[in-house]
Design an enzyme around this catalytic site. Sequence first.
Site, short mmCIF file in Angstrom:
data_model
loop_
_atom_site.label_atom_id
_atom_site.label_comp_id
_atom_site.label_asym_id
_atom_site.label_seq_id
_atom_site.Cartn_x
_atom_site.Cartn_y
_atom_site.Cartn_z
CD GLU A 4 -2.96 -0.68 2.45
OE1 GLU A 4 -3.66 0.29 2.75
OE2 GLU A 4 -2.79 -1.66 3.20
CE1 TYR A 5 5.47 5.19 3.46
CE2 TYR A 5 6.91 4.33 1.74
CZ TYR A 5 6.64 5.27 2.72
OH TYR A 5 7.51 6.30 2.94
CE LYS B 121 26.86 10.91 27.27
NZ LYS B 121 27.47 10.50 26.01
#
Length: 685
Positions: A44-45, A124
Amino acid sequence: MSGIATIPEQIELARQRINSLHEAIRQHDYSYYVLDTPSVSDSEYDGLFRELQSLETNFPELISTDSPTQRVGGTALKGFDSISHRQAMLSLNNAFEESEVAAFDKRVREGLGVDSVEYGVEPKFDGLAITLTYEHGLFVQGATRGDGYTGEDVSLNLRTIRAIPMRLHSDKPPALLEVRGEVLMLKRDFERLNREQEARGDKLFVNPRNAAAGSLRQLDPNITAKRPLTFFAYGLGASEGIPVITTHSAAMDYLAALHLPVSSQRATVQGLQGLLDYYRNIGQQREKLPFDIDGVVYKVNALSQQAELGFVSRAPRWAIAHKFPAQEALTVVEAIDVQVGRTGAITPVARLKPVFVGGVTVTNATLHNQDEIDRKDVRVGDTVSVRRAGDVIPEVVRSLPEFRAATSSPYKLLAAIGQQCPVCGSHVVKLEDESVARCSGGLFCPAQRKQAILHFASRRAMDIEGLGEKLVDQLVDAQLVHTLADIYQLDVVTLSSLERMAEKSAQNIVDALQISKKTTLARFIYALGIRNVGETTAKDLARHFGNLPALQTADLQILQQTPDVGPVVAESILQFFNEPHNSEVIKQLIQAGISWEESEGKSTTSGALGGKTFVLTGTLPNLSREAAKEMIEAAGGKVNGSVSKKTDFVVAGAEAGSKLEKAQTLGIALLDEQALLALLADSAL
Ligand code: IVH
């Protein structure tokens, strides 16, 4: 009305469709790359993406820079432009022990005069610091941290990172928003990338951090686009027109609402106990996290409190990184070799059975000196624990005597080398009050000679381009260069007789030697490699004495009249010039044509800025620190690192911290960039 749309109508329809495709693709990218929860299938993308591409092919005038199709484009750059950061990108102080965290919390509480502090806490990230600039919601530029004041423009590469939005998700985007954060590579992507590299027979990356760094510094954005990089935001830089935000955590929520990726491990905690609990909690999750972290970061949450605490030199007083202990691994000391440095210092180096630790393969570790070896009782053949954290050089932490053979004996450096320099055979001496042993051969010792030549040729000294380690090794080994002066006797014929030296390169070296002859007295003094005389002292001496003979003939007392020169430095200088060999070499260098402009000396009292001492602090809007320093020095002024009663001017930029406060307390004249430039302009008249 006919059913056929007019051309303007067609364009309008295309524009609308393109906008909604942008919107849809942005939303899917956000779900996939930021939230890590895909909202559509790949096919679909791809369908949406292809539809957008074909519309843009038909209506090229409708292609906008923030279109998802425009992430990868352009050709390879020749180099990155450098960019001054609007606000400095500072670093963090580190804590390793709980006691250091307790001390941090205490400093913060006392600084604020409160009993308990709220902190924003987060991982971090072990990647590369980056700043992103958005104007009116559109991504316009991104840069590396560089030295904290200027970085490199890596915008094209950052555009390829799908987690970084090209348009902020907001109806009322701010006029300006700088986002600070870290580019990194997820562990799973790193492993996949290395599998692909291996299949292609390409070089493997050592760890995700190196892979991310290498990828971001590609000059060709098409290569970066193929590397799976991601991004996490951890702070704001400069901004205009953002809503009122009073805490770090609210700033992070604001960034999240704009669809920037922020860590889902972020939290707010109360007091020291909250910090330590968070540290332990993240430590337990560390292995399972999708990315590498090397600790956690604690930040005072209230921005007003951050402002109250301010900065010390390059790090905020309101934040600290609590690092995880460095990784350790066991290996074997196969041998202990020694290296001879520029000043003859003999340094023992452990040759280790290669071991992978802290993300790299370690084969050597310095043992510093005999005292260090005694303290750790490191012997040849020992099993040792080796540690490496981040960019820190590897070290032997301790040896494990339980694995030692009965025949083993302690390592004694002087005995091992028979009191002789392993390079030149000269006597090795160890002074009572020094922990280092030194070869007494001076420039007779090829090892010291090589180092002395490399120092002489280095960028901040005589700046002889092309005279690097390999060439110096050859020149000294072939006995072509005995003294510093000999390098100026080299010619193209001699140089091209060396291995791997074409005539062209030989000519380049000869040219570089010629160019280097025109220098400054300060550079020349620094280049001589006098012990304890670094670049700053060399400048001080050049300014104070103005010419070489005055310096060469100065006695201890006169030497110490130079600002910042004390008895130890004066003694080194005196010893150096008292050595006949050194005077001879200096004479030959001058005869070879090295020259500089002589001055009257003590220029510290002449010229408009002469004799004036400056301290730079904070970030200037346009000038880098290095540039400001050079300009001041060129005008006869001096730049110092710390503020004292003797300071004449403090040049303060954004985020100036304790130096500014001190200047105010001492009533020292303050300049901003504009005032500094005006002063420099005046002094040039
Ligand atoms: S805040 C003024 N937060 O650590 C404070 N830094 O030594 C600026 N880093 O260069 C830094 N994760 O690249 C901050 N959650 C985090 C971080 C983080 C990683 C890096 C950053 C910076 C370095 C500081």
